[in-house]
Each structure stands twice: as C-alpha cells, then as structure tokens.
Design a protein around this motif. Structure first.
Motif, short mmCIF file in Angstrom:
data_model
loop_
_atom_site.label_atom_id
_atom_site.label_comp_id
_atom_site.label_asym_id
_atom_site.label_seq_id
_atom_site.Cartn_x
_atom_site.Cartn_y
_atom_site.Cartn_z
N GLU A 156 69.73 28.12 4.65
CA GLU A 156 68.87 29.13 5.26
C GLU A 156 67.41 28.94 4.85
O GLU A 156 66.51 29.16 5.65
CB GLU A 156 69.33 30.54 4.87
N ALA A 159 66.30 26.20 7.04
CA ALA A 159 66.36 26.63 8.44
C ALA A 159 65.23 27.60 8.76
O ALA A 159 64.71 27.61 9.87
CB ALA A 159 67.71 27.30 8.72
N ARG A 163 63.13 28.58 12.10
CA ARG A 163 63.30 29.86 12.81
C ARG A 163 61.95 30.40 13.26
O ARG A 163 61.84 30.97 14.34
CB ARG A 163 63.96 30.88 11.90
N ILE A 172 68.50 23.76 15.07
CA ILE A 172 68.33 24.11 13.65
C ILE A 172 69.46 23.45 12.84
O ILE A 172 69.21 22.79 11.83
CB ILE A 172 68.33 25.64 13.45
N ARG A 173 70.69 23.61 13.33
CA ARG A 173 71.81 23.05 12.57
C ARG A 173 71.64 21.54 12.41
O ARG A 173 71.84 20.98 11.35
CB ARG A 173 73.12 23.39 13.29
N VAL A 176 68.36 20.66 10.13
CA VAL A 176 68.45 21.05 8.73
C VAL A 176 69.38 20.10 7.99
O VAL A 176 69.06 19.63 6.88
CB VAL A 176 68.92 22.52 8.58
#
Ligand SMILES: Nc1ncnc2c1ncn2[C@@H]1O[C@H](COP(=O)(O)OP(=O)(O)OP(=O)(O)O)[C@@H](O)[C@H]1O
Ligand SMILES: [Mg+2]
Lengths: 284, 304
Positions: A156, A159, A163, A172-173, A176
């Motif tokens: 997170e 990420a 965001r 993002i997945r 990252v």
C-alpha cells in the motif's frame, strides 16, 4: 544560448532571453506524467558526457538562485547549474551548507527569493498551485527517514504514490510488484514497515519513488539511516534505475560512496556551488 | 477525479473511522451530547407549542345575541358568522344549553338553584366562535360586532395576544439554542479532528510529496467527518426516543397531560440529525485540515 547563463553578472536575477524560456516551456510544459504498464525500457547507455548533452534542454536549471529563510539565514546564494536527463549527480557539502535547501527548491517545498529554477519544464517562479502536484509526480522523492505510512502495508505504501495519479487497480498491482521486485522486496509486500529493517524500509521508499516511472529521483541523504553495506546496495539500486534512463540527484555525506561511484559531484559550501565536475555549461 | 480514485478515497474515509477509532469515539461523543441537547430543546418547544396551540384553539370568543331573536333566527346569524373570513368555526349555544353549561360549572349543589330559572331563563342565545388566525383577532371581532342581532362579545383579547407572543418566544429560543449548539459542535469536532490531524500530519506530508492534490488529501477526511456525523445523528435520535419515552410516561401519569407522540417527528428528526451531523462533520474536517493544506514552506520536512 549558453552565454545567457554564463554572463556571470552579480545581479541576483538574470533575466533570460524570452525565446530560451519559451523553448523550455514549449518542450516540457505539456508533458503529462505517464504511468506505463510495461516495464521500463532496456538499460540506456551510460550517461552521455556533458559536452554532448549541452545542446539539449536541461531537465533542471538554476539561474542566479538565492534562498534566504525568513529568519535571515542565507541558505543559497547565486546558484547556477544545469542537470540533464539521464545524469547521476551527487550533491555534497558540510552540514548546513545548503544541500537540503537545494532539494527543497527542486520539489517546490520552498521558493527561491531570487533567480529562476526550471524543473521538467515547470518554472518555479510562476508555477500555479494546482500544478505543484503534477510537478511532484514527475519526481520520485526519497527521504532520509523513509517516510513510510506505518498503518499501511509495504504494497500500500508503494501503491499510494500511484493512487494519487488516479491509476487503475490493475496497473497499480502490476507496477507495484514490478517496483518491489526491482528493490528485491517482492516477498515483503504484505508486511508492515515496522516489520522491516532500516535498509529494507529505505528500499520500500525507493520502490515508491520509482513506481510512477518518474523523470528523476531526488534523494536527500537516502543512506543516512542505514548501515554502510546497505548504503552501497541503495546507491547500486539508484545506479541501476539511472541506467534505465531516470535522472538521479542524491545528497550524501559519505565521501567514500561518492569516490567509489565516480559520478558528477556538485559541492556546496556556505550556500554556493564551489565545485562541479560536469555542469552542463553553466559552471562559473 | 477518476472513478477508481473516488472509490479508493471513500474506502479510505471508512477505514480512517476505524483506524482512528478513539478520535471517532470522542467526536461521536461530543456530537451526541450536542445533538441530544438540541433534541431535548426541540422536543420541549414542540410540546409547549402544541399545548399552547390547543389552548389557543380553546380560546373561543362568545357572541351574545339580542333577546328579540328567535332561536331559528339566531341559528341563521350563527351560520353567517361561521362563513365570515378568518372564522374557523361558530357553534350555536341556545339559552337552554347555556343554562346546562352553567349548571355543570357550578356543580350539583348549586344546580338545584338554577332549576328554578328554567322557566324564565335569563341567559341570551349565544355562539362560540373560534378563529383561524389570531393575528387578525381585532378586525374579525369588529366585523362580528357589526352583524345584525349581535349585542355584545365576550372576548379575551389579551390572553390570545399573550399566548401568541409566548409561542413565538419559545420558537425563537429553540432556534437559537439549536444554532448555538450547532456552532459549538462544529468547533469541538474540528478541534477533536485537529488533535489527530497532528499525528496524521506526517501522512499528509507524504501524500503531498508523492503529488497528491489538495482535494485528494481532503476527501477521506471529509468522508470520515460525514460518517461520524451520520452515526451520531442516528444514535442521538435513538437516545432521544428513550429519553422522551421515559420522561413523558411520568409526565402523563402525574399531570394527566398528553404529549406529542414521538412517531410524529421520528423520521424528520432522524433525517434532520443525520443531515446536520454530516454537515457538521464535513465543515469540522475542512476547518481542521485547512492549516495543513496551506503551503508554509518545507512542507515535507516540517513534521518532527
Ligand atoms: N526552514 C528553515 N528556516 C530557517 N533556516 C533554515 C531552514 N532550513 C534550513 N535553514 C538553514 O539554512 C542553512 C542550510 O540548511 P540546509 O538544511 O540546506 O543544510 P544541509 O546542507 O542540508 O545540512 P545537513 O547536511 O546538516 O543536512 C542552515 O544554516 C540551516 O540552519
Ligand atoms: Mg540536509
């Protein structure tokens, strides 16, 4: 156009030729930060010598920059320099010399009292408030104290930088885990920052800095809070990122590191640049 | 702002309520206290207003008719009055009925006395008249006086006027109490959020460093404040229900007075309080954030 910045006048503000400014703005102002899903391009050749790049638009340019803090401290005086795309630059100098101030001017945390700074096409004298976040998305900032959000997992934390750009969950997945793999923390994605060593935390910070594929990475003493072995590893990582085309600006106190990596070095003393072994034509 | 961002930010707002649950609890507590006080003020003024309203309804004037009129004629005049502007109702009271009423008032001991009068009833025919709008009391009374056959009017002008001014006073006081408590709750909640904002300053600075816009930083806080407000609004309505039930039960028992049932305004109160809570929460979070969004130099580093 080099002469414009080489005149060496002592006036704090060196008015640049309008055409030069327009060129700078024209070539960069419309550039939006992009978040490519594909991995970064294959390793670029070693940074091109300053002599060759001098004709290109610099990524960063300081012209007669002065910074005086509200309490009267003269932190920087008449700084003139250019940093081109793809360069790796160490910024060194004694404590209180003005290195962090230099970095804060780049990130628009502080504004200069005189002179002009252009970063990636944004002129700091006239940047609009709502453009500041856009400017910052073109740079990955690495802090000495890591600056991770303790309640967020490693994933997170990285990420998060995506965001704010409004990136999709899918990209993002992808990005990252790509960034975490680069820094060798692919298997720590679900950990909390407190469960990592200092060196690992800083590598999370590095992953966060590079996840948006920024034009430059700006690091103020990134190795200040990690042990010497880890310092080397972090600078190795930065070199690797630099080889892929990202400009790196790193402030450090560790002279051995600077000697071992043999890159461009800007030395600041009492707020002035006293040595620079590769200033793209703006050295004094 | 993109849809994926909005979804993320709303989720963050919900998450923050839990992550910062002590602050959430404190804010909800403050809001609850204010809203319950507001609710008590509202419930009181609604009941007093209703009670006074029914008193006003009873505050009828009595119109007396000339003895020269027959009962039939008097009834016709009564319908004429009933049709007049601002007259809600006019009920004819015959001589005989008037006497009956007097007997009731005097009680059984004296009722026998009045029985002697039945053959020679001294009471005139009359009508009980109620008004729509008491503001126009005077002009309506004047108009009725001019009606043929009306001899005089028994009016309680000053009582009507007093009731009117008490009602508006109570409504005013209710409004100011609610407004004051609203301002107080915004201030206290803003302060509560500000305290934790200090610990979240670091987070906000990191957000700025990675290029978050002000609105991106603000939205989760606003959602958080809104949620806390809505929760407080719902809980306070529930609390008020029990408070009202408990206190009205004893009032009804000891004074034999009927109160407005809670169901009459339950929905209005629930929605109103939730809306007010949401507004309070959003305003409070905006107030407490503004300081941290202002650019004051060294924004990433001014955190320790
Ligand atoms: N926010 C501020 N307000 C006032 N003076 C400041 C502020 N930040 C820095 N200074 C002063 O400006 C000068 C340069 O500070 P700066 O932080 O740039 O030094 P530095 O080279 O990064 O030092 P170090 O190696 O210790 O980090 C110092 O004299 C410092 O005291
Ligand atoms: Mg420093």
């Amino acid at each position: 156009m080099n002469d414009i910045f080489n005149t060496g006048t002592d006036t704090p503000v060196t008015p640049p030729a309008a055409s030069a400014e327009d060129l700078i703005m024209g070539s960069f102002a419309s550039e939006e930060p992009t978040v490519p899903v594909q991995p970064a391009p294959p390793p670029a050749p070693q940074p091109v010598p300053a002599a060759v790049t001098a004709s290109q638009q610099p990524l960063i340019e300081f012209r007669g920059v002065y910074k005086v803090y509200d309490n009267g401290t003269h932190a920087l005086s008449d700084v003139n320099l250019k940093i081109h795309k793809g360069e790796f630059v160490f910024v060194v100098g004694a404590s209180g010399a003005g290195k962090s101030t230099f970095i804060k001017l780049l990130t628009h945390e502080e504004s200069p009292n005189a002179g002009e700074i252009v970063v990636n096409g944004y002129r700091m004298s006239s940047i609009r408030r709502r453009d500041v976040p856009k400017l910052r998305r073109t740079m990955g900032i690495v802090f000495q104290d890591f600056r991770l959000i303790p309640s967020m997992t490693v994933f997170e934390n990285v990420a998060f930088a995506m965001r704010v750009t409004g990136a999709s969950t899918r990209s993002i997945r992808k990005r990252v885990s790509y960034a975490l793999n680069i820094v060798g923390l692919g298997d720590k994605a679900r950990n909390l920052p407190t469960e990592l060593s200092g060196g690992e935390q800083q590598r999370v910070g590095l992953a966060r800095a590079l996840v948006n594929n920024p034009a430059m990475i700006i690091a103020d003493e990134p190795t200040g809070n990690v042990d010497p072995n880890m310092s080397y590893e972090i600078v190795e990582l930065l070199s690797e990122i630099n080889r892929r085309g990202t400009t790196v600006i790193m402030v450090t106190h560790e002279h051995q590191l600077v000697r071992d990596f043999g890159r461009r070095v800007i030395m600041i003393e009492h707020g002035t640049v006293v040595a620079d072994n590769g200033n793209g034509g703006a050295a004094r | 702002m993109k849809l994926s961002s909005i979804r993320y930010l709303i989720g963050e707002g919900f998450k923050n309520v839990w992550v910062h649950r002590f602050m959430s609890l404190a804010s909800v507590g403050v809001l609850l206290a204010c809203m319950v006080m507001m609710g008590v003020a509202i419930l009181l003024s609604v009941n007093v207003d209703t009670a006074l309203g029914s008193l006003q309804d009873q505050n009828a004037i009595v119109v007396f008719y000339s003895d020269e009129m027959t009962d039939e004629q008097a009834q016709i005049v009564t319908t004429t009055i009933a049709d007049m502007d601002n007259v809600k109702d006019a009920v004819f009271i015959s001589k005989a009925e008037g006497l009956e009423r007097q007997k009731e008032v005097l009680g059984s001991d004296y009722a026998a006395l009045l029985d002697y009068l039945e053959d020679d009833n001294p009471l005139p025919n009359a009508a009980q008249v109620t008004f729509e709008d008491l503001e126009q009391f005077d002009s309506t009374v004047l108009a009725i006086e001019k009606v043929q056959g009306v001899t005089h009017i028994n009016e309680q002008r000053d009582i009507a006027a007093k009731l009117n001014s008490i009602r508006s006073m109570i409504n005013n006081a209710g409004f100011w109490i609610v407004a004051l408590l609203f301002v107080i709750s915004v201030a206290i909640v803003a302060n509560t959020i500000r305290i934790t904002m200090f610990s979240r300053k670091r987070e906000i600075n990191i957000m700025k460093a990675v290029g978050a816009t002000d609105s991106f930083i603000r939205v989760p806080f606003m959602i958080e404040g809104m949620l806390l407000g809505i929760i407080s609004g719902a809980i306070s309505t529930g609390l008020l229900y029990f408070i009202y039930k408990a206190s009205t039960a004893s009032i009804e028992k000891s004074f034999g007075m009927t109160v407005v049932p809670f169901s009459d305004f339950a929905i209005k109160m629930l929605l109103g309080f939730m809306l007010m809570g949401a507004v309070t929460g959003v305003i409070a979070s905006l107030i407490s954030m503004s300081k941290y969004l202002r650019h004051e130099g060294s924004e990433f580093n001014a955190i320790t």
